[in-house]
Scaffold this motif. Structure first.
Motif, PDB file in Angstrom:
ATOM      1  N   ILE A  51       0.848  -1.181   0.000  1.00 42.27           N
ATOM      2  CA  ILE A  51       0.000   0.000   0.000  1.00 42.27           C
ATOM      3  C   ILE A  51       0.882   1.228   0.000  1.00 42.27           C
ATOM      4  O   ILE A  51       1.896   1.271   0.700  1.00 42.27           O
ATOM      5  N   ASP A  52       0.514   2.188  -0.814  1.00 43.28           N
ATOM      6  CA  ASP A  52       1.181   3.479  -0.822  1.00 43.28           C
ATOM      7  C   ASP A  52       0.510   4.325   0.245  1.00 43.28           C
ATOM      8  O   ASP A  52      -0.681   4.636   0.133  1.00 43.28           O
ATOM      9  N   ALA A  55      -0.919   7.848  -1.098  1.00 40.64           N
ATOM     10  CA  ALA A  55      -1.968   7.758  -2.108  1.00 40.64           C
ATOM     11  C   ALA A  55      -3.085   6.810  -1.700  1.00 40.64           C
ATOM     12  O   ALA A  55      -4.211   6.921  -2.201  1.00 40.64           O
ATOM     13  N   GLY A  56      -2.748   5.862  -0.841  1.00 40.61           N
ATOM     14  CA  GLY A  56      -3.752   4.881  -0.439  1.00 40.61           C
ATOM     15  C   GLY A  56      -3.988   3.788  -1.445  1.00 40.61           C
ATOM     16  O   GLY A  56      -4.872   2.957  -1.266  1.00 40.61           O
ATOM     17  N   THR A  57      -3.201   3.767  -2.496  1.00 40.18           N
ATOM     18  CA  THR A  57      -3.391   2.752  -3.526  1.00 40.18           C
ATOM     19  C   THR A  57      -2.730   1.443  -3.104  1.00 40.18           C
ATOM     20  O   THR A  57      -1.744   1.432  -2.372  1.00 40.18           O
ATOM     21  N   THR A  58      -3.293   0.362  -3.594  1.00 43.63           N
ATOM     22  CA  THR A  58      -2.794  -0.963  -3.241  1.00 43.63           C
ATOM     23  C   THR A  58      -2.504  -1.784  -4.488  1.00 43.63           C
ATOM     24  O   THR A  58      -3.050  -1.520  -5.569  1.00 43.63           O
ATOM     25  N   SER A  59      -1.650  -2.756  -4.318  1.00 43.73           N
ATOM     26  CA  SER A  59      -1.421  -3.741  -5.371  1.00 43.73           C
ATOM     27  C   SER A  59      -1.126  -5.069  -4.693  1.00 43.73           C
ATOM     28  O   SER A  59      -0.631  -5.097  -3.558  1.00 43.73           O
ATOM     29  N   SER A  71      -4.960  -2.375   4.033  1.00 45.30           N
ATOM     30  CA  SER A  71      -5.520  -1.060   4.325  1.00 45.30           C
ATOM     31  C   SER A  71      -4.636  -0.358   5.341  1.00 45.30           C
ATOM     32  O   SER A  71      -3.714  -0.955   5.899  1.00 45.30           O
ATOM     33  N   ARG A 101       8.794   5.722  -1.322  1.00 46.31           N
ATOM     34  CA  ARG A 101       8.264   5.382  -2.635  1.00 46.31           C
ATOM     35  C   ARG A 101       9.377   5.377  -3.680  1.00 46.31           C
ATOM     36  O   ARG A 101      10.110   6.347  -3.843  1.00 46.31           O
TER      37      ARG A 101
END
Length: 118
Positions: A51-52, A55-59, A71, A101
């Motif tokens: 999770i970033d 940004a809250g983005t996940t992969s 989360s 990052r």
């Protein structure tokens, strides 16, 4: 440097769920990425997902998609790994790791054991 501490591991039955936590401290996390990895006995460490923080983005790894959700809780500086439909092959030591990052994972937790019984 960020200190990472995992918790929440333990024994679970196949088909059950577990939520692991990764508490972070030591610096601001707006440019931080937190990843989850696991290592089963006799196997190489495997990427589960990430999770970033800003940004809250996940992969997720293909093997984890659909069963795993990552989360974060900003107020608690904690990242979670929710695992559902557990299988015995999910048995491993789970680690969270973090880094700025784009610069890889430099900070690692001590790991938490997850054991799934059939």
């Amino acid at each position: 440097q960020v200190q990472l501490v995992e918790s929440g591991g333990g024994l679970a039955q196949a088909g059950g769920s577990l939520r692991l936590s990764c508490a972070a401290s030591g610096r601001t996390l707006s440019t931080y990425v937190v990843g989850w990895f696991r290592q089963a006995p006799g196997k190489e460490r495997e990427f589960v997902g990430r999770i970033d923080w800003g940004a809250g983005t996940t992969s997720y790894a293909d093997s984890a998609k659909g069963r795993v959700t990552i989360s974060r809780d900003g107020a608690k500086n904690t990242v979670y790994l929710q695992m559902n439909s557990l299988k015995p092959e999910d048995t491993a030591v789970y680690y969270c790791a973090g880094g700025v990052r784009g610069r890889g994972y430099n900070d690692w937790g001590q790991g938490t054991q997850v054991t799934v019984s059939s």
